[in-house]
Design a protein around this motif. Structure first.
Motif, PDB file in Angstrom:
ATOM      1  N   THR A 103       4.563  -2.466   3.048  1.00 30.37           N
ATOM      2  CA  THR A 103       3.475  -1.828   3.783  1.00 30.37           C
ATOM      3  C   THR A 103       3.229  -0.454   3.180  1.00 30.37           C
ATOM      4  O   THR A 103       3.994   0.008   2.329  1.00 30.37           O
ATOM      5  CB  THR A 103       3.843  -1.653   5.270  1.00 30.37           C
ATOM      6  N   ARG A 113       3.614   2.196   4.775  1.00 25.55           N
ATOM      7  CA  ARG A 113       4.477   3.151   5.495  1.00 25.55           C
ATOM      8  C   ARG A 113       5.450   3.808   4.523  1.00 25.55           C
ATOM      9  O   ARG A 113       5.712   3.283   3.433  1.00 25.55           O
ATOM     10  CB  ARG A 113       5.293   2.433   6.571  1.00 25.55           C
ATOM     11  N   ASP A 173       8.592   3.768   3.885  1.00 22.70           N
ATOM     12  CA  ASP A 173       9.870   3.072   3.986  1.00 22.70           C
ATOM     13  C   ASP A 173      10.008   2.139   2.793  1.00 22.70           C
ATOM     14  O   ASP A 173       9.120   2.061   1.956  1.00 22.70           O
ATOM     15  CB  ASP A 173       9.991   2.293   5.310  1.00 22.70           C
ATOM     16  N   ARG A 213      -2.858  -2.840   5.782  1.00 27.59           N
ATOM     17  CA  ARG A 213      -1.730  -1.997   5.378  1.00 27.59           C
ATOM     18  C   ARG A 213      -0.694  -2.747   4.537  1.00 27.59           C
ATOM     19  O   ARG A 213       0.307  -2.176   4.119  1.00 27.59           O
ATOM     20  CB  ARG A 213      -1.069  -1.406   6.621  1.00 27.59           C
TER      21      ARG A 213
END
Length: 100
Positions: free
Chosen positions: A41, A43, A45, A88
């Protein structure tokens, strides 16, 4: 994560994720999900997911770091990359990630 678990799937590194961002947003690579593809994604991480199957109507995925789990998520194929969370998702092209 044990060495045994690491052998079952590739590991997403910050460098690979950075290259995936460039592939998606700079080179404009288009992803048509297929069985065996890895994705993450956008994000901050290093979570890694895999497409385990694709049929006429659905894309089936799993979270790769949950080795013990047999949980498979089912997503509508026509919305997998275009609606809600789908925008995303970010493909990790094969040449960026080493498969075991």
């Amino acid at each position: 994560m044990s060495n045994q678990e690491q052998l079952k799937h590739p590991v997403l590194t910050a460098e690979i994720k950075l290259q995936a961002f460039a592939s998606k947003f700079y080179q404009g690579m288009v992803w048509e999900p297929k069985k065996g593809d890895y994705y993450t994604t956008t994000r901050a991480d290093l979570e890694l997911y895999q497409v385990v199957d694709v049929d006429e109507g659905f894309v089936y995925t799993k979270y790769t770091y949950d080795v013990e789990s047999k949980n498979i998520s089912k997503w509508e194929k026509d919305k997998f990359l275009t609606e809600g969370f789908g925008t995303r998702r970010m493909w990790i092209p094969d040449y960026l990630i080493k498969k075991p």
